[in-house]
Design a protein around this motif. Structure first.
Motif, PDB file in Angstrom:
ATOM      1  N   SER A  30      -8.178 -10.128  -6.292  1.00 62.24           N
ATOM      2  CA  SER A  30      -8.085 -11.537  -6.642  1.00 62.24           C
ATOM      3  C   SER A  30      -8.155 -12.417  -5.399  1.00 62.24           C
ATOM      4  O   SER A  30      -8.823 -13.464  -5.398  1.00 62.24           O
ATOM      5  N   ALA A  31      -7.478 -11.988  -4.333  1.00 66.99           N
ATOM      6  CA  ALA A  31      -7.511 -12.771  -3.093  1.00 66.99           C
ATOM      7  C   ALA A  31      -8.932 -12.865  -2.552  1.00 66.99           C
ATOM      8  O   ALA A  31      -9.386 -13.947  -2.144  1.00 66.99           O
ATOM      9  N   ARG A  32      -9.640 -11.759  -2.553  1.00 72.99           N
ATOM     10  CA  ARG A  32     -10.999 -11.764  -2.001  1.00 72.99           C
ATOM     11  C   ARG A  32     -11.950 -12.567  -2.880  1.00 72.99           C
ATOM     12  O   ARG A  32     -12.867 -13.227  -2.375  1.00 72.99           O
ATOM     13  N   TYR A  33     -11.767 -12.521  -4.202  1.00 71.26           N
ATOM     14  CA  TYR A  33     -12.596 -13.344  -5.082  1.00 71.26           C
ATOM     15  C   TYR A  33     -12.485 -14.819  -4.697  1.00 71.26           C
ATOM     16  O   TYR A  33     -13.446 -15.587  -4.845  1.00 71.26           O
ATOM     17  N   HIS A  34     -11.293 -15.187  -4.217  1.00 74.20           N
ATOM     18  CA  HIS A  34     -11.045 -16.587  -3.866  1.00 74.20           C
ATOM     19  C   HIS A  34     -11.126 -16.806  -2.358  1.00 74.20           C
ATOM     20  O   HIS A  34     -10.520 -17.722  -1.807  1.00 74.20           O
ATOM     21  N   HIS A  35     -11.889 -15.918  -1.677  1.00 69.46           N
ATOM     22  CA  HIS A  35     -12.228 -16.044  -0.261  1.00 69.46           C
ATOM     23  C   HIS A  35     -11.021 -15.905   0.659  1.00 69.46           C
ATOM     24  O   HIS A  35     -11.003 -16.451   1.757  1.00 69.46           O
ATOM     25  N   GLY A  36     -10.007 -15.179   0.187  1.00 68.46           N
ATOM     26  CA  GLY A  36      -8.871 -14.874   1.042  1.00 68.46           C
ATOM     27  C   GLY A  36      -9.081 -13.571   1.790  1.00 68.46           C
ATOM     28  O   GLY A  36     -10.011 -12.807   1.514  1.00 68.46           O
ATOM     29  N   GLU A  37      -8.200 -13.314   2.736  1.00 65.21           N
ATOM     30  CA  GLU A  37      -8.234 -12.085   3.521  1.00 65.21           C
ATOM     31  C   GLU A  37      -6.968 -11.288   3.233  1.00 65.21           C
ATOM     32  O   GLU A  37      -5.919 -11.860   2.902  1.00 65.21           O
ATOM     33  N   VAL A  38      -7.052  -9.972   3.372  1.00 68.11           N
ATOM     34  CA  VAL A  38      -5.985  -9.093   2.907  1.00 68.11           C
ATOM     35  C   VAL A  38      -5.385  -8.300   4.060  1.00 68.11           C
ATOM     36  O   VAL A  38      -6.113  -7.707   4.859  1.00 68.11           O
ATOM     37  N   VAL A  39      -4.062  -8.302   4.135  1.00 69.67           N
ATOM     38  CA  VAL A  39      -3.291  -7.478   5.063  1.00 69.67           C
ATOM     39  C   VAL A  39      -2.326  -6.649   4.216  1.00 69.67           C
ATOM     40  O   VAL A  39      -1.902  -7.087   3.143  1.00 69.67           O
ATOM     41  N   GLU A  40      -1.990  -5.454   4.678  1.00 71.53           N
ATOM     42  CA  GLU A  40      -1.149  -4.560   3.883  1.00 71.53           C
ATOM     43  C   GLU A  40       0.167  -4.236   4.583  1.00 71.53           C
ATOM     44  O   GLU A  40       0.236  -4.202   5.811  1.00 71.53           O
ATOM     45  N   TYR A  41       1.192  -3.998   3.771  1.00 71.17           N
ATOM     46  CA  TYR A  41       2.413  -3.367   4.269  1.00 71.17           C
ATOM     47  C   TYR A  41       2.565  -2.036   3.548  1.00 71.17           C
ATOM     48  O   TYR A  41       2.132  -1.884   2.401  1.00 71.17           O
ATOM     49  N   SER A  42       3.151  -1.059   4.217  1.00 71.21           N
ATOM     50  CA  SER A  42       3.180   0.303   3.696  1.00 71.21           C
ATOM     51  C   SER A  42       4.520   0.646   3.075  1.00 71.21           C
ATOM     52  O   SER A  42       5.576   0.355   3.643  1.00 71.21           O
ATOM     53  N   LEU A  43       4.437   1.266   1.902  1.00 73.03           N
ATOM     54  CA  LEU A  43       5.600   1.897   1.289  1.00 73.03           C
ATOM     55  C   LEU A  43       5.465   3.391   1.561  1.00 73.03           C
ATOM     56  O   LEU A  43       4.487   4.013   1.145  1.00 73.03           O
ATOM     57  N   GLU A  62       0.850  -1.182   0.000  1.00 73.77           N
ATOM     58  CA  GLU A  62       0.000   0.000   0.000  1.00 73.77           C
ATOM     59  C   GLU A  62       0.891   1.238   0.000  1.00 73.77           C
ATOM     60  O   GLU A  62       1.680   1.430   0.929  1.00 73.77           O
ATOM     61  N   PRO A  63       0.853   2.064  -1.057  1.00 71.95           N
ATOM     62  CA  PRO A  63       0.003   1.947  -2.231  1.00 71.95           C
ATOM     63  C   PRO A  63       0.431   0.785  -3.122  1.00 71.95           C
ATOM     64  O   PRO A  63       1.551   0.290  -3.006  1.00 71.95           O
ATOM     65  N   GLY A  64      -0.452   0.394  -4.022  1.00 71.22           N
ATOM     66  CA  GLY A  64      -0.101  -0.693  -4.916  1.00 71.22           C
ATOM     67  C   GLY A  64      -1.243  -1.056  -5.834  1.00 71.22           C
ATOM     68  O   GLY A  64      -2.314  -0.433  -5.826  1.00 71.22           O
ATOM     69  N   PHE A  65      -1.026  -2.088  -6.638  1.00 72.27           N
ATOM     70  CA  PHE A  65      -1.990  -2.564  -7.622  1.00 72.27           C
ATOM     71  C   PHE A  65      -3.173  -3.186  -6.892  1.00 72.27           C
ATOM     72  O   PHE A  65      -3.024  -4.186  -6.178  1.00 72.27           O
ATOM     73  N   SER A  66      -4.362  -2.626  -7.064  1.00 70.48           N
ATOM     74  CA  SER A  66      -5.523  -3.059  -6.290  1.00 70.48           C
ATOM     75  C   SER A  66      -5.949  -4.489  -6.606  1.00 70.48           C
ATOM     76  O   SER A  66      -6.642  -5.119  -5.798  1.00 70.48           O
ATOM     77  N   TYR A  67      -5.523  -5.031  -7.755  1.00 72.76           N
ATOM     78  CA  TYR A  67      -6.009  -6.353  -8.135  1.00 72.76           C
ATOM     79  C   TYR A  67      -5.415  -7.470  -7.277  1.00 72.76           C
ATOM     80  O   TYR A  67      -5.991  -8.561  -7.220  1.00 72.76           O
ATOM     81  N   TYR A  68      -4.295  -7.229  -6.596  1.00 69.13           N
ATOM     82  CA  TYR A  68      -3.787  -8.264  -5.685  1.00 69.13           C
ATOM     83  C   TYR A  68      -4.854  -8.607  -4.645  1.00 69.13           C
ATOM     84  O   TYR A  68      -5.188  -9.772  -4.415  1.00 69.13           O
ATOM     85  N   ALA A  69      -5.378  -7.571  -4.007  1.00 65.76           N
ATOM     86  CA  ALA A  69      -6.408  -7.779  -2.985  1.00 65.76           C
ATOM     87  C   ALA A  69      -7.704  -8.280  -3.601  1.00 65.76           C
ATOM     88  O   ALA A  69      -8.391  -9.143  -3.032  1.00 65.76           O
TER      89      ALA A  69
END
Length: 363
Positions: A122-135, A113-120
């Motif tokens: 795609s994960a959510r589409y496949h029932h994953g959960e998202v955590v972020e690291y900051s730049l 974060e910031p970053g390409f939103s599709y990582y999160a």
């Protein structure tokens, strides 16, 4: 009847096209220069165009042969086996394949974060959960193993982008090795090299023989100029490469896209011209813009402008479309793609004038 709960999902917001903006402003699209989507200003190579034309009469046939031909050519290019190349509909298709192969419901992924939103996404589409690291802008968006590992807590997938979008920062290959050796055994590190052709860093694909917890994403959308055809691929370790057949959708990449990509691979002159232009343009931006910019390994530069929305709106009305990075969490910045030399010079001229005008109107 309703779809499942999608309240945690956000729609991807792409840069607006020149035709769309022209209709809004009552202008001719030819009056606009689009520098908002990191597209290749030289377009596709002539060889790719010829391949598209030649394939047009065969689009009634499923693309099994063209898919295999492209896979074999990519394997030869990177000294891999064909099984290690997962051809997909764009780089985002490769991300989906990896999510299907690795994520169980509830698994966590770690994204920039910031970053390409599709990582999160795609994960959510496949029932994953998202955590972020900051730049952090304070650190010039530096990408180090520590940046990621400080936030890492055993996630199933860790994503990093190098060169990074929208900042342009890069992670050195030795730092990628440190990360690969520091995460737990069950963690997959996905290195997104969508802008890899523009970088002087060696590709992480060269590490696949040594590490089975690595996947590398590449695309034909940027340096190869095939964004409209949606063609990309993942390079993966041989140890689990056979998972592709179980997670890939039938004929995910079209015949036209595969044939164009195969032709583009063979046109080194076009790639060299595209890369040289981008490297010249990003240095021109940094030298000539009257504001702060960040070093970039991609075909774009992140520019600090104070009020990104005001600057993007004003430049648009003067014929230059840039990307307001408010959607990336950077409302004080814009991202401007590398155009041709003439387009880049015009963009600098307009941006310097607009930034001065916006600054002068502040209360």
């Amino acid at each position: 009847m309703q779809p499942r709960d999608l309240s945690a999902h956000e729609a991807y917001v792409p840069g607006r096209g020149a035709e769309e903006v022209a209709r809004e402003l009552g202008m001719n699209p030819e009056e606009l220069t689009k520098l908002s989507s990191n597209e290749n200003p030289h377009g596709p190579s002539p060889d790719a165009v010829e391949a598209v034309e030649a394939a047009a009469s065969e689009i009634h046939v499923y693309p099994k042969t063209s898919h295999a031909d492209l896979t074999d050519a990519l394997a030869e290019r990177w000294d891999l086996t064909s099984e290690q190349v997962w051809v997909s509909a764009g780089g985002d298709g490769a991300l989906d394949n990896l999510s299907r192969a690795f994520l169980e419901p509830g698994d966590r992924v770690l994204t920039p974060e910031p970053g390409f939103s599709y990582y999160a996404m795609s994960a959510r589409y496949h029932h994953g959960e998202v955590v972020e690291y900051s730049l952090s802008k304070i650190d010039d968006f530096a990408q180090t193993p520590e940046t990621i590992l400080d936030a890492y807590d055993g996630e199933r997938i860790v994503y990093l982008t190098t060169p990074h979008n929208p900042t342009g920062s890069e992670m050195a290959r030795e730092d990628i090795v440190t990360l690969l050796e520091s995460v737990e055994d069950h963690t997959l590190v996905v290195v997104d090299e969508a802008y890899g052709e523009y970088s002087e860093e060696p590709s992480a694909i060269g590490l696949l023989d040594e590490y089975d917890n690595l996947a590398v994403i590449r695309t034909f959308s940027k340096a190869f100029g095939l964004a409209g055809l949606r063609i990309g691929y993942a390079a993966v370790p041989e140890a689990w490469a056979d998972a592709y057949a179980r997670v890939n959708t039938p004929f995910a990449a079209s015949k036209v896209a595969c044939r164009a990509a195969l032709a583009a691979l063979g046109n080194e002159e076009h790639i060299e011209k595209s890369v040289e232009t981008a490297r010249w343009a990003r240095e021109y931006y940094r030298d000539e813009l009257n504001t702060n910019t960040w070093p970039s390994g991609g075909n774009f530069v992140l520019v600090e402008v104070g009020d990104a929305t005001a600057v993007a709106e004003a430049t648009k009305r003067r014929g230059i479309i840039v990307r307001d990075t408010s959607s990336f969490g950077l409302p004080e910045c814009i991202r401007v793609s590398c155009g041709t030399r003439a387009e880049t010079k015009r963009a600098v001229e307009v941006l310097n004038e607009v930034i001065a005008d916006v600054e002068a109107t502040k209360p």
